[in-house]
Design an enzyme around this catalytic site. Sequence first.
Site, mmCIF file in Angstrom:
data_model
loop_
_atom_site.group_PDB
_atom_site.id
_atom_site.type_symbol
_atom_site.label_atom_id
_atom_site.label_comp_id
_atom_site.label_asym_id
_atom_site.label_seq_id
_atom_site.Cartn_x
_atom_site.Cartn_y
_atom_site.Cartn_z
ATOM 1 C CD GLU A 123 126.152 -9.717 13.853
ATOM 2 O OE1 GLU A 123 125.590 -8.635 13.624
ATOM 3 O OE2 GLU A 123 126.169 -10.651 13.017
ATOM 4 N NE ARG A 182 127.452 -12.097 10.912
ATOM 5 C CZ ARG A 182 128.004 -11.128 10.199
ATOM 6 N NH1 ARG A 182 128.903 -11.400 9.284
ATOM 7 N NH2 ARG A 182 127.672 -9.858 10.406
ATOM 8 C CG ASP A 209 116.363 -5.955 12.465
ATOM 9 O OD1 ASP A 209 116.669 -6.355 13.594
ATOM 10 O OD2 ASP A 209 117.219 -5.689 11.585
ATOM 11 C CD GLU A 217 119.008 -6.568 5.443
ATOM 12 O OE1 GLU A 217 119.681 -7.184 6.292
ATOM 13 O OE2 GLU A 217 119.523 -5.820 4.583
#
Length: 659
Positions: A286, A290, A419, A553
């Site tokens: 993360e 980010r 993913d 998404e």
Amino acid sequence: MPVGGLLPLFSSPAGGGLGGGLGGGLGGGGSGSRKASGPAAFRLTEKFVLLLVFSAFITLCFGAIFFLPDSSKLLSGVLFHSSPALQPAADHKSGPGARAEDAADGRARRGEEGAPGDPAAALEDNLARIRENHERALREAKETLQKLPEEIQRDILLEKEKVAQDQLRDKAVFRRLPPVDFVPPIGAVGREPADAAIREKRAKIKEMMKHAWNNYKRYAWGLNELKPISKEGHSSSLFGSIKGATIVDALDTLFIMEMKDEFEEAKSWVEENLDFNVNAEVSVFEVNIRFVGGLLSAYYLSGEEIFRKKAVELGVKLLPAFHTPSGIPWALLNIKSGIGRNWPWASGGSSILAEFGTLHLEFLHLSHLSGNPIFAEKVMNIRTVLNNLEKPQGLYPNYLNPSSGQWGQYHVSVGGLGDSFYEYLLKAWLMSDKTDLEAKKMYFDAVQAIETHLIRKSSRGLTYIAEWKGGLLEHKMGHLTCFAGGMFALGADDAPAGLTQHYLQLGAEIARTCYESYNRTFMKLGPEAFRFDGGVEAIATRQNEKYYILRPEVVETYMYMWRLTHDPKYRKWAWEAVEALENHCRVNGGYSGLRDVYLRHESYDDVQQSFFLAETLKYLYLIFSDDDLLPLEHWIFNTEAHLLPVLSTNKKEVEVNEK
């Protein structure tokens, strides 16, 4: 107690059975003042020892069944002696899996061979793997138990010293960043759309960004996220005590929307307040997507040196995560001590494919901007480890143990846990100016396996991507999986001969399915996951799957499909999403997620996620912009929609001047 110390408890004299052996071994051959040998005649201490031994034995046996990978199939095949083909797939998160008849029915509808293997063979493989794991665990336990306390303490100190040396080595090469010549980026600001209606819609999305930003500034400035109902700050443990996630995540969106004053105030906050010298445990994944991604993107758009400096500084602090026997990084890292660990729920302490596989783009750019190859070397080693492993049915399991370098639980998903690994394979190929042939091969090999084993059609013609668990399918598709429509379409031009149109069509079919997941709710916003079983199609059936947290998404796929086909339905669907966000998620204090998209009345989760500004609003804005804004041939979006330029082999956007 050493393992060998337990053996006398199970040795029996000649002619003795289990009871006699235990009684003789513990009671001195059955003579003396005690009664005939047997558990009833034992002293209290002996009974206690026996109880401990039997408890350990039972725990070992039943632990193998209930806690090791693919436990549901082991239960069905060993305890109940039923066909594994009739048992549900296991899921560590969300209860019972899909019915096996659904999996068989899905294969029959597709008319495909080579579906996820013979269930009996899969069970045998699982049992063999369990036996192997048992033997290895017992060996390691025996070796550890036989060590003296002084040796164990010495090993701990040596490991701590090694970590400290590695940290010093990593930091030593970054005392001073080399100077760079910045070249203004291509397409960072686009022209106004010619169509007045499209112009108006784009202006509306910019107004949504202003509403989200202004309320964050008013109620949560400097904190990670906003609670728009409570009108206060919200901080996730994912970032430890690093602050300002929304500010960094929003930088490039502010820039491309030409919100210049807001961008300048965000830059000032980064200069004065963004601090990575904290004693805190963070999610490597993360923080990378980010913070590192957001800072790199802001640098490439604006040329402001503070963003490059901060990105490389943070990248250095993440390097200790790679200090594992295999080089596969830890999921969690204390960025002061350099000590890492994995999520305790992740298949026996494994690292997660979507986390360690989603560092590649950012780390290549860190090497590019710092002039040091260490970042690129770390992520290229991940490729080496993966390429040396056998893939079950050509698929990549979601879990990999960083100590052994071997797969954990055989669970495969193109949604959560898997993913963005696949996304980054394709984008590594594109970002390299199509020179990274290894990434291209890995991507298309993986997509071929996904098509064979995971992609199915419902009885009413909706294409979806199921999850694969040790040979069995769960007919569930997550909101996170909806990014794949855009991925398939983006990679279509470089597909093997004759498959370009096929992958464009596959992307369109996934987009349609995800649109239906939105359209079949009352709020017209999609649930976290939706199912295709029991007569249900593209609908969430479990309460813990009905929420919507402002995820991007679906509109991400709309953006790619619009750019690549210019089919007007993608703008139509995107505008429906805008209207739903305004009708159901907008509140006085910003935008909030929803607890249940099937209810008639909003139940808010009271969080304005930072990725709503970084991704959802950015993708919507691009759908209603001309293609000259961030042209896809020049820019790659990381998985947080942060912008990274293609590293051209002919003309570098940034050249490092050696001094």
